[in-house]
Design a protein around this motif. Sequence first.
Motif, PDB file in Angstrom:
ATOM      1  N   ASP A 103       0.940  -0.892  -0.272  1.00  0.00           N
ATOM      2  CA  ASP A 103      -0.031  -0.353  -0.024  1.00  0.00           C
ATOM      3  C   ASP A 103       1.007   1.448   0.195  1.00  0.00           C
ATOM      4  O   ASP A 103       1.517   1.691   1.266  1.00  0.00           O
ATOM      5  N   GLU A 104       1.194   1.456  -1.263  1.00  0.00           N
ATOM      6  CA  GLU A 104       1.856   3.388  -1.592  1.00  0.00           C
ATOM      7  C   GLU A 104       1.532   4.583  -1.216  1.00  0.00           C
ATOM      8  O   GLU A 104       2.842   4.857  -0.183  1.00  0.00           O
ATOM      9  N   ASN A 105       0.297   4.489  -0.893  1.00  0.00           N
ATOM     10  CA  ASN A 105      -0.690   5.715   0.167  1.00  0.00           C
ATOM     11  C   ASN A 105       0.045   5.596   1.024  1.00  0.00           C
ATOM     12  O   ASN A 105      -0.021   6.571   1.639  1.00  0.00           O
ATOM     13  N   ALA A 106      -0.541   4.319   1.572  1.00  0.00           N
ATOM     14  CA  ALA A 106       0.076   4.613   3.138  1.00  0.00           C
ATOM     15  C   ALA A 106       1.242   4.521   3.746  1.00  0.00           C
ATOM     16  O   ALA A 106       1.282   5.484   4.508  1.00  0.00           O
ATOM     17  N   PHE A 107       1.917   4.435   2.977  1.00  0.00           N
ATOM     18  CA  PHE A 107       3.269   4.492   3.239  1.00  0.00           C
ATOM     19  C   PHE A 107       3.338   5.728   3.093  1.00  0.00           C
ATOM     20  O   PHE A 107       3.782   6.691   3.894  1.00  0.00           O
ATOM     21  N   VAL A 108       3.055   6.840   2.275  1.00  0.00           N
ATOM     22  CA  VAL A 108       3.389   8.477   2.039  1.00  0.00           C
ATOM     23  C   VAL A 108       2.633   8.860   2.508  1.00  0.00           C
ATOM     24  O   VAL A 108       3.039  10.256   3.497  1.00  0.00           O
ATOM     25  N   VAL A 109       1.823   8.571   3.792  1.00  0.00           N
ATOM     26  CA  VAL A 109       1.020   9.239   4.708  1.00  0.00           C
ATOM     27  C   VAL A 109       2.426   9.074   6.079  1.00  0.00           C
ATOM     28  O   VAL A 109       1.903  10.074   7.186  1.00  0.00           O
ATOM     29  N   ASN A 110       2.336   8.106   6.011  1.00  0.00           N
ATOM     30  CA  ASN A 110       2.908   7.511   6.935  1.00  0.00           C
ATOM     31  C   ASN A 110       4.253   8.367   7.063  1.00  0.00           C
ATOM     32  O   ASN A 110       5.000   9.088   8.054  1.00  0.00           O
ATOM     33  N   LEU A 111       5.051   8.818   6.091  1.00  0.00           N
ATOM     34  CA  LEU A 111       6.327   9.012   5.744  1.00  0.00           C
ATOM     35  C   LEU A 111       5.737  10.330   5.911  1.00  0.00           C
ATOM     36  O   LEU A 111       6.893  11.164   6.257  1.00  0.00           O
ATOM     37  N   GLN A 112       4.808  11.483   5.253  1.00  0.00           N
ATOM     38  CA  GLN A 112       4.681  12.722   5.333  1.00  0.00           C
ATOM     39  C   GLN A 112       4.244  12.904   7.198  1.00  0.00           C
ATOM     40  O   GLN A 112       4.990  14.265   7.432  1.00  0.00           O
TER      41      GLN A 112
END
Length: 359
Positions: free
Chosen positions: A121-130
Amino acid sequence: MNKNYYAILMAGGVGSRFWPVSTTEYPKQFHDMLGTGETLIQRTFSRLAKIVPKENIIILTNEIYKELVFWQLPEAKENQIVTEPAMRNTAPCILYAALKIQKENPDAVMVVAPSDHWIEDENAFVVNLQHCFEACSENDILMTLGVQPTFPNTGYGYIQYDKESTIANKKVAQFTEKPNYETAKRFISEGNYLWNAGIFIWSVESIVSAFSKFQKEMTTLFEKGSLIYNTEQENDFIQINYPLAENISIDYAILEKADNIYVLPATFDWSDLGTWGSLYDKLDKTESNNAVVNAKVLSEDASGNMIRTSNHKVVVVDGLQDYIIVDKQEVLLIYPKTKEQDIKEVLKKVKETYGEQYG
Protein backbone atom coordinates in the motif's frame (compact mmCIF):
# COMPACT_ATOMS: atom_id res chain seq x y z
CA MET A 1 6.06 19.11 -3.43
CA ASN A 2 8.18 20.18 -0.43
CA LYS A 3 11.68 21.11 -1.59
CA ASN A 4 13.04 20.35 1.90
CA TYR A 5 12.21 16.66 1.54
CA TYR A 6 15.08 14.38 0.52
CA ALA A 7 15.56 10.62 0.22
CA ILE A 8 18.60 8.37 0.39
CA LEU A 9 17.91 5.19 -1.53
CA MET A 10 20.31 2.48 -0.33
CA ALA A 11 21.27 0.32 -3.30
CA GLY A 12 24.64 -1.23 -2.53
CA GLY A 13 23.71 -4.66 -1.14
CA VAL A 14 24.21 -8.03 -2.81
CA GLY A 15 21.22 -10.07 -1.54
CA SER A 16 23.07 -13.38 -1.60
CA ARG A 17 20.09 -15.35 -0.21
CA PHE A 18 18.44 -14.77 -3.60
CA TRP A 19 21.19 -16.63 -5.42
CA PRO A 20 21.37 -17.72 -8.21
CA VAL A 21 19.29 -14.76 -9.52
CA SER A 22 21.02 -12.22 -7.28
CA THR A 23 24.79 -12.14 -7.77
CA THR A 24 27.62 -9.79 -6.85
CA GLU A 25 27.68 -8.60 -10.45
CA TYR A 26 23.90 -8.11 -10.69
CA PRO A 27 22.21 -8.00 -7.23
CA LYS A 28 18.52 -8.39 -6.47
CA GLN A 29 17.56 -4.70 -6.40
CA PHE A 30 18.19 -4.60 -10.17
CA HIS A 31 15.91 -7.57 -10.87
CA ASP A 32 12.15 -7.79 -11.36
CA MET A 33 11.81 -10.28 -8.53
CA LEU A 34 8.00 -10.35 -8.49
CA GLY A 35 7.38 -10.37 -12.23
CA THR A 36 5.63 -6.95 -12.15
CA GLY A 37 7.52 -5.36 -15.04
CA GLU A 38 9.56 -3.16 -12.66
CA THR A 39 12.78 -3.93 -10.83
CA LEU A 40 12.86 -3.40 -7.08
CA ILE A 41 14.97 -0.25 -7.33
CA GLN A 42 12.64 1.21 -9.97
CA ARG A 43 9.61 0.51 -7.78
CA THR A 44 11.29 2.06 -4.73
CA PHE A 45 12.32 5.19 -6.67
CA SER A 46 8.78 5.73 -7.97
CA ARG A 47 7.34 5.15 -4.47
CA LEU A 48 9.65 7.78 -2.93
CA ALA A 49 8.90 10.18 -5.80
CA LYS A 50 5.27 10.31 -4.62
CA ILE A 51 6.40 12.58 -1.77
CA VAL A 52 10.03 13.56 -2.43
CA PRO A 53 10.99 15.68 -5.48
CA LYS A 54 12.73 13.35 -7.96
CA GLU A 55 15.80 15.58 -8.06
CA ASN A 56 16.12 15.20 -4.25
CA ILE A 57 16.39 11.40 -4.34
CA ILE A 58 20.01 10.34 -3.85
CA ILE A 59 20.95 6.80 -4.80
CA LEU A 60 23.76 5.40 -2.66
CA THR A 61 25.46 2.45 -4.27
CA ASN A 62 28.79 0.77 -4.87
CA GLU A 63 30.96 2.08 -7.71
CA ILE A 64 30.53 -1.18 -9.63
CA TYR A 65 26.74 -0.62 -9.88
CA LYS A 66 26.83 2.98 -11.13
CA GLU A 67 26.07 2.09 -14.76
CA LEU A 68 23.28 -0.29 -13.70
CA VAL A 69 21.65 2.54 -11.73
CA PHE A 70 21.87 4.92 -14.70
CA TRP A 71 20.37 2.29 -16.98
CA GLN A 72 17.46 1.46 -14.68
CA LEU A 73 16.79 5.01 -13.45
CA PRO A 74 17.33 7.18 -16.52
CA GLU A 75 15.56 10.13 -14.85
CA ALA A 76 18.33 10.35 -12.22
CA LYS A 77 21.05 12.93 -12.85
CA GLU A 78 24.77 12.36 -12.40
CA ASN A 79 24.86 14.24 -9.09
CA GLN A 80 22.10 12.04 -7.62
CA ILE A 81 24.17 8.86 -7.80
CA VAL A 82 26.64 8.73 -4.94
CA THR A 83 29.08 5.84 -5.01
CA GLU A 84 31.08 4.21 -2.23
CA PRO A 85 34.69 3.41 -3.19
CA ALA A 86 34.72 0.74 -0.44
CA MET A 87 32.15 -1.35 1.44
CA ARG A 88 31.77 0.30 4.86
CA ASN A 89 28.24 -0.61 6.00
CA THR A 90 25.45 1.94 6.46
CA ALA A 91 26.77 4.52 8.95
CA PRO A 92 29.57 6.09 6.82
CA CYS A 93 27.45 6.38 3.68
CA ILE A 94 24.53 7.93 5.57
CA LEU A 95 26.81 10.51 7.19
CA TYR A 96 28.46 11.28 3.84
CA ALA A 97 25.08 11.77 2.13
CA ALA A 98 23.72 13.83 5.04
CA LEU A 99 26.67 16.23 4.86
CA LYS A 100 26.18 16.64 1.11
CA ILE A 101 22.48 17.37 1.61
CA GLN A 102 23.15 19.72 4.52
CA LYS A 103 25.52 21.79 2.40
CA GLU A 104 22.85 22.10 -0.30
CA ASN A 105 19.90 22.64 2.05
CA PRO A 106 20.43 23.08 5.83
CA ASP A 107 16.65 22.81 6.38
CA ALA A 108 16.38 19.38 4.76
CA VAL A 109 14.64 16.38 6.30
CA MET A 110 15.47 13.01 4.81
CA VAL A 111 14.31 9.43 4.66
CA VAL A 112 16.77 6.55 4.37
CA ALA A 113 15.15 3.62 2.57
CA PRO A 114 16.43 0.27 1.26
CA SER A 115 16.05 -0.23 -2.50
CA ASP A 116 14.99 -3.88 -2.36
CA HIS A 117 11.98 -3.97 -0.03
CA TRP A 118 8.34 -4.48 -0.99
CA ILE A 119 5.48 -2.24 0.17
CA GLU A 120 1.99 -3.10 -1.02
CA ASP A 121 0.00 0.00 0.00
CA GLU A 122 2.13 2.87 -1.28
CA ASN A 123 -0.47 5.50 -0.39
CA ALA A 124 -0.31 4.44 3.26
CA PHE A 125 3.49 4.61 3.03
CA VAL A 126 3.28 8.21 1.80
CA VAL A 127 0.91 9.17 4.63
CA ASN A 128 3.22 7.62 7.24
CA LEU A 129 6.29 9.24 5.72
CA GLN A 130 4.61 12.66 5.61
CA HIS A 131 3.82 12.31 9.32
CA CYS A 132 7.48 11.53 10.10
CA PHE A 133 8.81 14.35 7.92
CA GLU A 134 6.62 16.84 9.78
CA ALA A 135 7.61 15.49 13.19
CA CYS A 136 11.33 15.61 12.36
CA SER A 137 11.02 19.11 10.91
CA GLU A 138 9.62 20.38 14.21
CA ASN A 139 11.62 18.34 16.74
CA ASP A 140 15.19 17.17 17.36
CA ILE A 141 14.30 13.49 17.00
CA LEU A 142 15.41 10.50 14.97
CA MET A 143 12.52 8.38 13.66
CA THR A 144 11.97 4.97 12.18
CA LEU A 145 8.97 3.14 10.78
CA GLY A 146 8.13 -0.11 12.56
CA VAL A 147 5.95 -2.85 11.10
CA GLN A 148 3.35 -4.70 13.16
CA PRO A 149 4.57 -8.32 13.40
CA THR A 150 2.20 -10.99 12.13
CA PHE A 151 4.19 -14.02 13.31
CA PRO A 152 7.40 -14.68 15.31
CA ASN A 153 9.85 -14.07 12.46
CA THR A 154 13.46 -14.78 13.44
CA GLY A 155 14.84 -13.12 10.31
CA TYR A 156 13.95 -9.54 11.32
CA GLY A 157 15.22 -7.15 13.95
CA TYR A 158 12.68 -5.87 16.51
CA ILE A 159 11.96 -2.46 18.04
CA GLN A 160 10.59 -2.28 21.56
CA TYR A 161 8.62 0.89 22.37
CA ASP A 162 7.11 2.47 25.46
CA LYS A 163 3.98 0.44 26.19
CA GLU A 164 2.30 3.27 28.10
CA SER A 165 2.55 5.77 25.24
CA THR A 166 -0.77 7.05 23.89
CA ILE A 167 0.67 9.27 21.14
CA ALA A 168 1.42 8.22 17.55
CA ASN A 169 5.21 8.53 17.85
CA LYS A 170 6.37 5.93 20.34
CA LYS A 171 9.59 6.41 22.32
CA VAL A 172 11.96 3.55 21.46
CA ALA A 173 13.09 1.50 24.46
CA GLN A 174 15.55 -0.73 22.59
CA PHE A 175 16.50 -2.38 19.32
CA THR A 176 17.01 -6.15 19.24
CA GLU A 177 18.86 -8.02 16.52
CA LYS A 178 17.31 -11.14 14.96
CA PRO A 179 16.02 -13.16 17.95
CA ASN A 180 15.54 -16.90 18.32
CA TYR A 181 12.05 -18.33 17.91
CA GLU A 182 11.13 -18.39 21.62
CA THR A 183 12.24 -14.77 22.07
CA ALA A 184 10.32 -13.68 18.96
CA LYS A 185 7.19 -15.39 20.35
CA ARG A 186 7.60 -13.52 23.64
CA PHE A 187 8.02 -10.22 21.81
CA ILE A 188 4.74 -10.71 19.96
CA SER A 189 2.86 -11.75 23.10
CA GLU A 190 4.06 -8.63 24.96
CA GLY A 191 2.49 -6.46 22.26
CA ASN A 192 4.93 -3.54 22.20
CA TYR A 193 7.44 -4.82 19.65
CA LEU A 194 7.59 -3.97 15.94
CA TRP A 195 9.65 -5.34 13.09
CA ASN A 196 12.54 -3.06 12.16
CA ALA A 197 11.93 -2.15 8.50
CA GLY A 198 15.22 -0.26 8.17
CA ILE A 199 13.45 2.96 7.11
CA PHE A 200 14.75 6.01 8.99
CA ILE A 201 13.67 9.66 8.97
CA TRP A 202 15.41 12.71 10.46
CA SER A 203 16.47 16.26 9.74
CA VAL A 204 20.04 16.62 8.46
CA GLU A 205 20.72 18.84 11.46
CA SER A 206 19.63 16.13 13.92
CA ILE A 207 21.50 13.25 12.29
CA VAL A 208 24.74 15.22 11.80
CA SER A 209 24.48 16.31 15.45
CA ALA A 210 24.03 12.68 16.52
CA PHE A 211 27.11 11.63 14.54
CA SER A 212 29.11 14.49 16.13
CA LYS A 213 28.10 13.19 19.55
CA PHE A 214 28.47 9.43 19.11
CA GLN A 215 30.91 9.04 16.18
CA LYS A 216 33.42 11.84 16.65
CA GLU A 217 36.24 10.23 14.64
CA MET A 218 34.01 9.48 11.64
CA THR A 219 32.47 12.95 11.74
CA THR A 220 35.91 14.60 11.80
CA LEU A 221 36.98 12.46 8.85
CA PHE A 222 34.02 13.40 6.64
CA GLU A 223 33.75 17.04 7.74
CA LYS A 224 37.27 17.61 6.36
CA GLY A 225 35.61 17.59 2.94
CA SER A 226 32.76 19.96 3.78
CA LEU A 227 34.09 22.78 1.61
CA ILE A 228 34.32 20.60 -1.50
CA TYR A 229 31.13 18.53 -1.24
CA ASN A 230 28.95 18.93 -4.33
CA THR A 231 31.94 20.17 -6.36
CA GLU A 232 34.29 18.52 -8.87
CA GLN A 233 36.89 17.99 -6.13
CA GLU A 234 34.58 15.83 -4.02
CA ASN A 235 35.38 12.53 -5.74
CA ASP A 236 39.14 12.77 -5.14
CA PHE A 237 38.55 13.47 -1.45
CA ILE A 238 36.12 10.55 -1.08
CA GLN A 239 38.39 8.09 -2.93
CA ILE A 240 41.14 8.77 -0.37
CA ASN A 241 39.14 9.21 2.82
CA TYR A 242 36.05 6.99 2.54
CA PRO A 243 38.01 3.72 2.93
CA LEU A 244 39.40 5.08 6.23
CA ALA A 245 35.92 5.15 7.82
CA GLU A 246 34.93 2.49 10.35
CA ASN A 247 32.86 -0.40 8.98
CA ILE A 248 29.75 0.00 11.15
CA SER A 249 25.97 0.01 10.73
CA ILE A 250 23.75 3.00 11.52
CA ASP A 251 22.08 0.85 14.18
CA TYR A 252 25.28 0.30 16.17
CA ALA A 253 26.78 3.70 15.40
CA ILE A 254 23.80 5.90 16.32
CA LEU A 255 20.43 4.28 16.98
CA GLU A 256 21.49 2.09 19.92
CA LYS A 257 23.22 5.05 21.59
CA ALA A 258 20.88 8.00 21.08
CA ASP A 259 18.01 8.73 23.50
CA ASN A 260 15.82 10.71 21.07
CA ILE A 261 14.67 7.77 18.92
CA TYR A 262 10.96 7.39 18.12
CA VAL A 263 9.05 4.83 16.08
CA LEU A 264 5.81 5.24 14.16
CA PRO A 265 3.87 1.96 13.82
CA ALA A 266 3.38 1.68 10.06
CA THR A 267 -0.04 1.19 8.51
CA PHE A 268 1.24 -0.53 5.36
CA ASP A 269 2.12 -4.14 4.56
CA TRP A 270 5.86 -4.66 4.23
CA SER A 271 8.44 -7.32 3.39
CA ASP A 272 12.20 -7.01 3.19
CA LEU A 273 12.17 -9.69 0.45
CA GLY A 274 15.24 -11.17 2.09
CA THR A 275 14.73 -14.77 1.02
CA TRP A 276 12.98 -16.90 -1.60
CA GLY A 277 10.45 -17.83 1.08
CA SER A 278 9.54 -14.20 1.73
CA LEU A 279 9.07 -13.73 -2.02
CA TYR A 280 6.84 -16.83 -2.11
CA ASP A 281 4.69 -15.28 0.64
CA LYS A 282 4.13 -12.10 -1.40
CA LEU A 283 3.26 -13.69 -4.74
CA ASP A 284 -0.11 -14.93 -5.95
CA LYS A 285 -0.37 -18.73 -5.89
CA THR A 286 -1.57 -21.25 -8.46
CA GLU A 287 -4.35 -23.74 -7.72
CA SER A 288 -1.62 -26.08 -6.49
CA ASN A 289 -0.35 -23.38 -4.12
CA ASN A 290 2.88 -22.81 -6.04
CA ALA A 291 4.30 -19.31 -6.61
CA VAL A 292 5.51 -18.85 -10.18
CA VAL A 293 7.60 -16.10 -11.81
CA ASN A 294 8.49 -16.11 -15.53
CA ALA A 295 7.72 -19.81 -15.96
CA LYS A 296 5.03 -22.08 -17.43
CA VAL A 297 4.40 -24.79 -14.87
CA LEU A 298 2.76 -28.22 -15.01
CA SER A 299 2.55 -29.66 -11.51
CA GLU A 300 1.43 -33.00 -10.14
CA ASP A 301 1.33 -33.66 -6.40
CA ALA A 302 3.52 -30.54 -5.96
CA SER A 303 2.66 -27.59 -3.74
CA GLY A 304 4.23 -24.83 -1.69
CA ASN A 305 7.02 -24.40 -4.23
CA MET A 306 8.72 -21.17 -5.35
CA ILE A 307 9.38 -21.60 -9.08
CA ARG A 308 11.26 -19.04 -11.20
CA THR A 309 12.93 -19.10 -14.60
CA SER A 310 14.35 -16.23 -16.64
CA ASN A 311 12.78 -16.99 -20.03
CA HIS A 312 9.27 -18.44 -19.51
CA LYS A 313 10.59 -21.99 -19.63
CA VAL A 314 8.17 -24.89 -19.23
CA VAL A 315 8.74 -26.50 -15.83
CA VAL A 316 7.25 -29.90 -14.95
CA VAL A 317 7.20 -30.66 -11.21
CA ASP A 318 5.98 -33.90 -9.65
CA GLY A 319 6.13 -34.88 -5.99
CA LEU A 320 7.94 -31.84 -4.61
CA GLN A 321 6.62 -29.94 -1.60
CA ASP A 322 7.96 -26.62 -0.29
CA TYR A 323 10.98 -26.32 -2.55
CA ILE A 324 12.78 -23.42 -4.21
CA ILE A 325 13.24 -24.13 -7.93
CA VAL A 326 15.21 -21.44 -9.74
CA ASP A 327 16.66 -21.79 -13.23
CA LYS A 328 19.18 -19.22 -14.44
CA GLN A 329 21.36 -19.93 -17.46
CA GLU A 330 24.29 -21.93 -16.06
CA VAL A 331 22.79 -22.59 -12.60
CA LEU A 332 19.78 -24.64 -11.51
CA LEU A 333 18.83 -24.47 -7.82
CA ILE A 334 16.47 -27.06 -6.30
CA TYR A 335 16.52 -26.50 -2.57
CA PRO A 336 14.17 -26.93 0.44
CA LYS A 337 12.46 -23.72 1.55
CA THR A 338 13.05 -24.77 5.15
CA LYS A 339 16.81 -24.40 4.59
CA GLU A 340 16.67 -21.10 2.67
CA GLN A 341 18.87 -19.32 5.24
CA ASP A 342 21.69 -21.69 4.22
CA ILE A 343 21.78 -20.50 0.60
CA LYS A 344 24.59 -18.07 1.47
CA GLU A 345 26.71 -21.03 2.55
CA VAL A 346 25.73 -22.99 -0.56
CA LEU A 347 26.87 -20.07 -2.70
CA LYS A 348 30.20 -20.01 -0.90
CA LYS A 349 30.72 -23.73 -1.61
CA VAL A 350 29.75 -23.29 -5.28
CA LYS A 351 32.31 -20.50 -5.67
CA GLU A 352 35.02 -22.57 -3.95
CA THR A 353 34.27 -25.63 -6.08
CA TYR A 354 33.43 -24.17 -9.49
CA GLY A 355 34.69 -20.59 -9.47
CA GLU A 356 33.67 -17.01 -8.66
CA GLN A 357 31.78 -16.64 -11.95
CA TYR A 358 28.84 -18.56 -10.46
CA GLY A 359 28.18 -16.00 -7.73
